[in-house]
Design a protein around this motif. Structure first.
Motif, PDB file in Angstrom:
ATOM      1  N   UNK A 245      14.615  -3.945   5.939  1.00 17.76           N
ATOM      2  CA  UNK A 245      13.351  -4.593   6.268  1.00 17.76           C
ATOM      3  C   UNK A 245      13.535  -5.807   7.172  1.00 17.76           C
ATOM      4  N   UNK A 246      14.751  -6.332   7.234  1.00 15.80           N
ATOM      5  CA  UNK A 246      14.984  -7.494   8.097  1.00 15.80           C
ATOM      6  C   UNK A 246      14.845  -7.138   9.573  1.00 15.80           C
ATOM      7  N   UNK A 247      14.839  -5.843   9.884  1.00 12.31           N
ATOM      8  CA  UNK A 247      14.635  -5.417  11.269  1.00 12.31           C
ATOM      9  C   UNK A 247      13.164  -5.451  11.668  1.00 12.31           C
ATOM     10  N   UNK A 248      12.278  -5.625  10.694  1.00 10.80           N
ATOM     11  CA  UNK A 248      10.842  -5.664  10.988  1.00 10.80           C
ATOM     12  C   UNK A 248      10.455  -7.043  11.488  1.00 10.80           C
ATOM     13  N   UNK A 249       9.301  -7.113  12.130  1.00 13.09           N
ATOM     14  CA  UNK A 249       8.776  -8.378  12.615  1.00 13.09           C
ATOM     15  C   UNK A 249       8.579  -8.361  14.110  1.00 13.09           C
ATOM     16  N   UNK A 250       7.625  -9.153  14.570  1.00 17.00           N
ATOM     17  CA  UNK A 250       7.352  -9.240  16.004  1.00 17.00           C
ATOM     18  C   UNK A 250       8.576  -9.783  16.732  1.00 17.00           C
ATOM     19  N   UNK A 272       5.047   6.574  21.283  1.00 13.78           N
ATOM     20  CA  UNK A 272       5.269   6.323  22.704  1.00 13.78           C
ATOM     21  C   UNK A 272       6.748   6.043  22.943  1.00 13.78           C
ATOM     22  N   UNK A 273       7.241   6.490  24.076  1.00  7.14           N
ATOM     23  CA  UNK A 273       8.659   6.309  24.396  1.00  7.14           C
ATOM     24  C   UNK A 273       8.867   4.935  25.023  1.00  7.14           C
ATOM     25  N   UNK A 274       8.639   3.904  24.209  1.00  4.03           N
ATOM     26  CA  UNK A 274       8.748   2.521  24.655  1.00  4.03           C
ATOM     27  C   UNK A 274       9.461   1.716  23.568  1.00  4.03           C
ATOM     28  N   UNK A 275      10.136   0.634  23.936  1.00  2.00           N
ATOM     29  CA  UNK A 275      10.670  -0.238  22.895  1.00  2.00           C
ATOM     30  C   UNK A 275       9.523  -0.785  22.048  1.00  2.00           C
ATOM     31  N   UNK A 276       9.759  -0.942  20.773  1.00  2.00           N
ATOM     32  CA  UNK A 276       8.674  -1.353  19.874  1.00  2.00           C
ATOM     33  C   UNK A 276       9.229  -2.163  18.711  1.00  2.00           C
ATOM     34  N   UNK A 277       8.395  -3.079  18.208  1.00  2.00           N
ATOM     35  CA  UNK A 277       8.708  -3.853  17.009  1.00  2.00           C
ATOM     36  C   UNK A 277       7.901  -3.307  15.846  1.00  2.00           C
ATOM     37  N   UNK A 278       8.505  -3.307  14.668  1.00  2.00           N
ATOM     38  CA  UNK A 278       7.827  -2.832  13.468  1.00  2.00           C
ATOM     39  C   UNK A 278       7.080  -3.993  12.823  1.00  2.00           C
ATOM     40  N   UNK A 279       5.760  -3.862  12.737  1.00  2.00           N
ATOM     41  CA  UNK A 279       4.894  -4.911  12.191  1.00  2.00           C
ATOM     42  C   UNK A 279       4.430  -4.496  10.799  1.00  2.00           C
ATOM     43  N   UNK A 280       4.733  -5.342   9.823  1.00  2.00           N
ATOM     44  CA  UNK A 280       4.310  -5.122   8.437  1.00  2.00           C
ATOM     45  C   UNK A 280       3.480  -6.330   8.011  1.00  2.00           C
ATOM     46  N   UNK A 281       2.197  -6.358   8.324  1.00  2.00           N
ATOM     47  CA  UNK A 281       1.407  -7.581   8.123  1.00  2.00           C
ATOM     48  C   UNK A 281       1.325  -8.044   6.682  1.00  2.00           C
ATOM     49  N   UNK A 282       1.436  -7.104   5.717  1.00  2.00           N
ATOM     50  CA  UNK A 282       1.412  -7.479   4.303  1.00  2.00           C
ATOM     51  C   UNK A 282       2.603  -6.870   3.572  1.00  2.00           C
ATOM     52  N   UNK A 283       3.709  -6.823   4.273  1.00  2.00           N
ATOM     53  CA  UNK A 283       4.944  -6.388   3.649  1.00  2.00           C
ATOM     54  C   UNK A 283       5.141  -4.884   3.674  1.00  2.00           C
ATOM     55  N   UNK A 284       6.238  -4.477   3.083  1.00  2.00           N
ATOM     56  CA  UNK A 284       6.695  -3.085   3.178  1.00  2.00           C
ATOM     57  C   UNK A 284       5.785  -2.102   2.471  1.00  2.00           C
ATOM     58  N   UNK A 288       1.468  -0.393   8.253  1.00  2.00           N
ATOM     59  CA  UNK A 288       2.630  -0.519   9.133  1.00  2.00           C
ATOM     60  C   UNK A 288       2.257  -0.067  10.534  1.00  2.00           C
ATOM     61  N   UNK A 289       2.751  -0.797  11.524  1.00  2.00           N
ATOM     62  CA  UNK A 289       2.444  -0.492  12.921  1.00  2.00           C
ATOM     63  C   UNK A 289       3.693  -0.696  13.778  1.00  2.00           C
ATOM     64  N   UNK A 290       3.785   0.093  14.846  1.00  2.00           N
ATOM     65  CA  UNK A 290       4.737  -0.206  15.908  1.00  2.00           C
ATOM     66  C   UNK A 290       3.982  -0.936  17.011  1.00  2.00           C
ATOM     67  N   UNK A 291       4.511  -2.056  17.427  1.00  2.00           N
ATOM     68  CA  UNK A 291       3.902  -2.869  18.484  1.00  2.00           C
ATOM     69  C   UNK A 291       4.723  -2.711  19.752  1.00  2.00           C
ATOM     70  N   UNK A 292       4.079  -2.220  20.792  1.00  2.00           N
ATOM     71  CA  UNK A 292       4.734  -1.980  22.075  1.00  2.00           C
ATOM     72  C   UNK A 292       4.626  -3.230  22.969  1.00  2.00           C
ATOM     73  N   UNK A 293       5.307  -3.240  24.138  1.00  2.00           N
ATOM     74  CA  UNK A 293       5.324  -4.466  24.962  1.00  2.00           C
ATOM     75  C   UNK A 293       3.951  -5.069  25.248  1.00  2.00           C
ATOM     76  N   UNK A 294       2.925  -4.253  25.456  1.00  2.00           N
ATOM     77  CA  UNK A 294       1.600  -4.808  25.738  1.00  2.00           C
ATOM     78  C   UNK A 294       1.058  -5.644  24.581  1.00  2.00           C
ATOM     79  N   UNK A 295       1.549  -5.405  23.367  1.00  2.00           N
ATOM     80  CA  UNK A 295       1.085  -6.188  22.215  1.00  2.00           C
ATOM     81  C   UNK A 295       1.377  -7.669  22.416  1.00  2.00           C
ATOM     82  N   UNK A 296       2.491  -7.988  23.068  1.00  2.00           N
ATOM     83  CA  UNK A 296       2.847  -9.392  23.285  1.00  2.00           C
ATOM     84  C   UNK A 296       1.816 -10.114  24.144  1.00  2.00           C
TER      85      UNK A 296
END
Length: 390
Positions: A245-250, A272-284, A288-296
């Protein structure tokens, strides 16, 4: 309703000179005199500065609004359910149809998906219905005088003077949000100067009354912030019951292949075939969402993590995504508990920003680090158990 939000230091503002030494506080009258002197040094005529500042008054209601942003203490599930309704979705679809040709232009000229802009339009002003009734000049000068964030608001005063000199701002009559934003998608004066578009061809940029002007200006601003045309921004996923879970986060992107190898999958459709961060807004155990570069790019519009995630998710809903799976998150912390947690984290040397009871990026990072240190699942979701351990 207009959402009370954290205002970000936009690129157009940070490019202006004199931010680090901006003065604040003291006599309001003397402060206005100082604004006039700096305006003249910036090339604004003394007459323009005098006329702009003549009617400006300090507004205590602006300061109260600035300090009353408790809505951002709500966790993602509560916050998103509060903002997203079927009526708002239906209204968005109707607006998309009504202004279809304008959204075509936004997508063609600026590469911004219409649903992204529709979501901001909905959250900022309920599609233009509630744009705020604070006197904008008063709001900007009041916040520039206040010593919390003068580096943001002082340059906006001078941008307001420039709009005034161009005939696009009336210091006595222009109104908007408490933080000085104007129009249907709520833009600060410097953003209007940088990204304002005459979408309806009437020779003026009228963000309060012209949907084409507001939408094309908002699209241009998102492009200016770095929006990448044709790319996704957020996608709901399912996660395994146990992973690192430490790999998660913006801000912790992995390739799609890496996430899939860990058991992360799209809840529907393909990733999508893009780098993405795993977002867990209220924990595991929550959504759960994957956030792609446009999310930033969303954080250039607003710095509240909960607002940003909700706006990004709502844009996917307007595009046909299903309602997220809320899961069964562990109980979180109340506002007072969160402040106690932030105080404890700060005492341990973490930069959590202001002790405000809001689970922002700094607090999330600190929580995750402490969870890892204590051998707990490091999903960045603070719980009463973690507070007790600290």
């Amino acid at each position: 309703m207009h959402i009370l939000k954290h205002i970000m230091a936009v690129a157009a503002v940070s490019a202006l000179p004199g931010l680090a030494t901006a003065s604040c506080g003291g006599s309001f009258s003397a402060f206005k005199d100082g604004l006039k002197s700096e305006a003249v040094s910036r090339g604004i005529s003394a007459e323009t500065a005098d006329r702009f500042l003549a009617s400006v008054r300090q507004d205590p209601a602006v300061l109260r609004a600035d300090r009353a942003q408790g809505v951002f203490q709500r966790p993602f599930i509560d916050f998103s359910r509060r903002l997203i309704s079927q009526n708002r979705i239906n209204a968005g679809k109707a607006k998309a149809e009504q202004w279809d040709s304008v959204f075509d232009r936004v997508e063609q000229d600026h590469g911004v998906d219409r649903n992204v802009l529709l979501a901001f339009w909905a959250f900022e002003t309920d599609y233009g219905a509630f744009q705020g009734d604070f006197n904008t000049a008063n709001a900007l000068v009041t916040l520039a005088h206040d010593c919390r964030r003068p580096e943001l608001f002082r340059p906006q005063v001078f941008a307001g003077m420039e709009l005034f000199a161009q005939g696009d701002f009336d210091p006595q009559r222009t109104t908007g949000a408490w933080a000085g934003e104007i129009g249907m998608v709520q833009m600060l004066p410097a953003d209007i100067i940088e990204n304002g578009v005459d979408g309806d061809g009437d020779g003026a940029v009228r963000l309060k009354s012209s949907a084409p002007d507001a939408l094309l200006s908002g699209g241009k601003m998102l492009k200016h912030f770095g929006w990448r045309a044709g790319e996704a921004w957020l996608q709901e996923v399912t996660v395994p019951a146990d992973m690192d879970w430490s790999l998660s986060g913006a801000g912790k992107p992995q390739s799609v292949a890496q996430w899939q190898a860990m058991g992360v999958e799209a809840r529907s459709g393909a990733l999508s075939d893009l780098p993405a961060s795993l977002i867990l807004p209220q924990g595991r155990k929550g959504p759960a969402f994957l956030a792609y570069p446009n999310f930033d790019v969303y954080f250039e519009w607003n710095q509240s993590f909960t607002y940003v995630l909700t706006a990004a998710y709502f844009a996917t809903r307007l595009g046909g995504a299903q309602v997220y799976d809320a899961g069964n998150p562990e109980p979180g912390l109340g506002a007072d508990q969160m402040k106690r947690l932030q105080t404890k984290l700060q005492a341990r040397g973490y930069d959590v920003g202001k002790i405000d009871g809001i689970l922002g990026a700094g607090t999330r990072a600190a929580v995750q680090a402490e969870q890892a240190r204590l051998g707990l699942p490091a999903d960045a979701w603070p719980t009463p158990a973690l507070l007790d351990r600290l």
